[in-house]
Design an enzyme around this catalytic site. Sequence first.
Site, PDB file in Angstrom:
ATOM      1  N   GLU A   1      43.869  22.579  30.957  1.00  0.00           N
ATOM      2  CA  GLU A   1      43.349  21.503  29.942  1.00  0.00           C
ATOM      3  C   GLU A   1      43.698  20.215  30.180  1.00  0.00           C
ATOM      4  OE1 GLU A   1      44.873  23.558  26.249  1.00  0.00           O
ATOM      5  OE2 GLU A   1      43.484  25.053  26.227  1.00  0.00           O
TER       6      GLU A   1
ATOM      7  N   GLU B   1      46.494  30.776  19.149  1.00  0.00           N
ATOM      8  CA  GLU B   1      47.245  29.389  19.515  1.00  0.00           C
ATOM      9  C   GLU B   1      46.676  29.340  21.160  1.00  0.00           C
ATOM     10  OE1 GLU B   1      48.970  25.719  19.715  1.00  0.00           O
ATOM     11  OE2 GLU B   1      48.325  26.875  18.031  1.00  0.00           O
TER      12      GLU B   1
ATOM     13  N   TYR C   1      44.928  32.924  27.754  1.00  0.00           N
ATOM     14  CA  TYR C   1      45.084  32.475  28.885  1.00  0.00           C
ATOM     15  C   TYR C   1      45.066  33.842  29.654  1.00  0.00           C
ATOM     16  CZ  TYR C   1      46.034  30.757  33.754  1.00  0.00           C
ATOM     17  OH  TYR C   1      46.135  30.295  34.848  1.00  0.00           O
ATOM     18  N   VAL C   2      44.057  33.574  30.981  1.00  0.00           N
ATOM     19  CA  VAL C   2      43.982  34.636  32.016  1.00  0.00           C
ATOM     20  C   VAL C   2      43.886  33.878  33.114  1.00  0.00           C
ATOM     21  CG1 VAL C   2      42.495  36.482  32.790  1.00  0.00           C
ATOM     22  CG2 VAL C   2      42.753  36.245  30.317  1.00  0.00           C
TER      23      VAL C   2
ATOM     24  N   GLY D   1      37.507  41.472  32.411  1.00  0.00           N
ATOM     25  CA  GLY D   1      37.379  42.022  31.114  1.00  0.00           C
ATOM     26  C   GLY D   1      38.637  41.817  30.469  1.00  0.00           C
TER      27      GLY D   1
ATOM     28  N   GLY E   1      40.203  39.113  29.310  1.00  0.00           N
ATOM     29  CA  GLY E   1      40.225  38.280  28.064  1.00  0.00           C
ATOM     30  C   GLY E   1      39.556  38.976  26.840  1.00  0.00           C
TER      31      GLY E   1
ATOM     32  N   ASN F   1      35.242  23.080  27.499  1.00  0.00           N
ATOM     33  CA  ASN F   1      35.943  24.390  28.366  1.00  0.00           C
ATOM     34  C   ASN F   1      34.671  25.554  28.430  1.00  0.00           C
ATOM     35  OD1 ASN F   1      37.129  26.909  28.741  1.00  0.00           O
ATOM     36  ND2 ASN F   1      38.709  26.491  27.754  1.00  0.00           N
TER      37      ASN F   1
ATOM     38  N   TYR G   1      33.345  33.031  24.383  1.00  0.00           N
ATOM     39  CA  TYR G   1      33.622  33.103  22.931  1.00  0.00           C
ATOM     40  C   TYR G   1      32.500  33.393  22.007  1.00  0.00           C
ATOM     41  CZ  TYR G   1      38.179  31.625  23.953  1.00  0.00           C
ATOM     42  OH  TYR G   1      39.446  31.551  24.787  1.00  0.00           O
TER      43      TYR G   1
END
Length: 161
Positions: free
Chosen positions: A28, A85, A88-89, A97, A99, A126, A132
């Site tokens: 990030e 919060e 992370y993978v 798969g 995540g 991102n 998502y």
Amino acid sequence: MPTVVIRPAVEADSSVIMRFVRELAEFEREPQSVKSSEEDLRRDGWGETPMFEALIAELDGEAVGFALTSRTYSTWEGRPGLFVEDLYVTPAARRYGVGRKLLAAIARRAVERGYRRVDLNVLDWNPARGFYDRIGFRQLQEWLPYRLTGDGLAALAAETA
């Protein structure tokens, strides 16, 4: 196909979680922003009053990701929810798969507890935003996140009633 296992984190996972937090902060572009420590995680995740829950993702027995959640409350729903919060993978494990399985475990936890929603934040740049969207999360266009920290927090707290 490798085996993915999602399990509740235990206190002994604090060092792994801290490593993943640092990797996430690198991704990030804010590695300098991580102020927490393993001791903080132990105190706040497994202390007298746990502030969060975490899940560890393992690929063939190796930790490759985590999710950290805390409880929220919606006055509109009249029920609690979960806030993700961190999710992370590791890059090498993203094609298996992991995540999605972490989020499915969070969703199951929410449903089993009678919670009504799961919230998370995603940086605008991102590439995971598409991930998502495919799962069913929706960006809240009209809601903007605000945060009070540092000097502003201290100044407001210092005001007298």
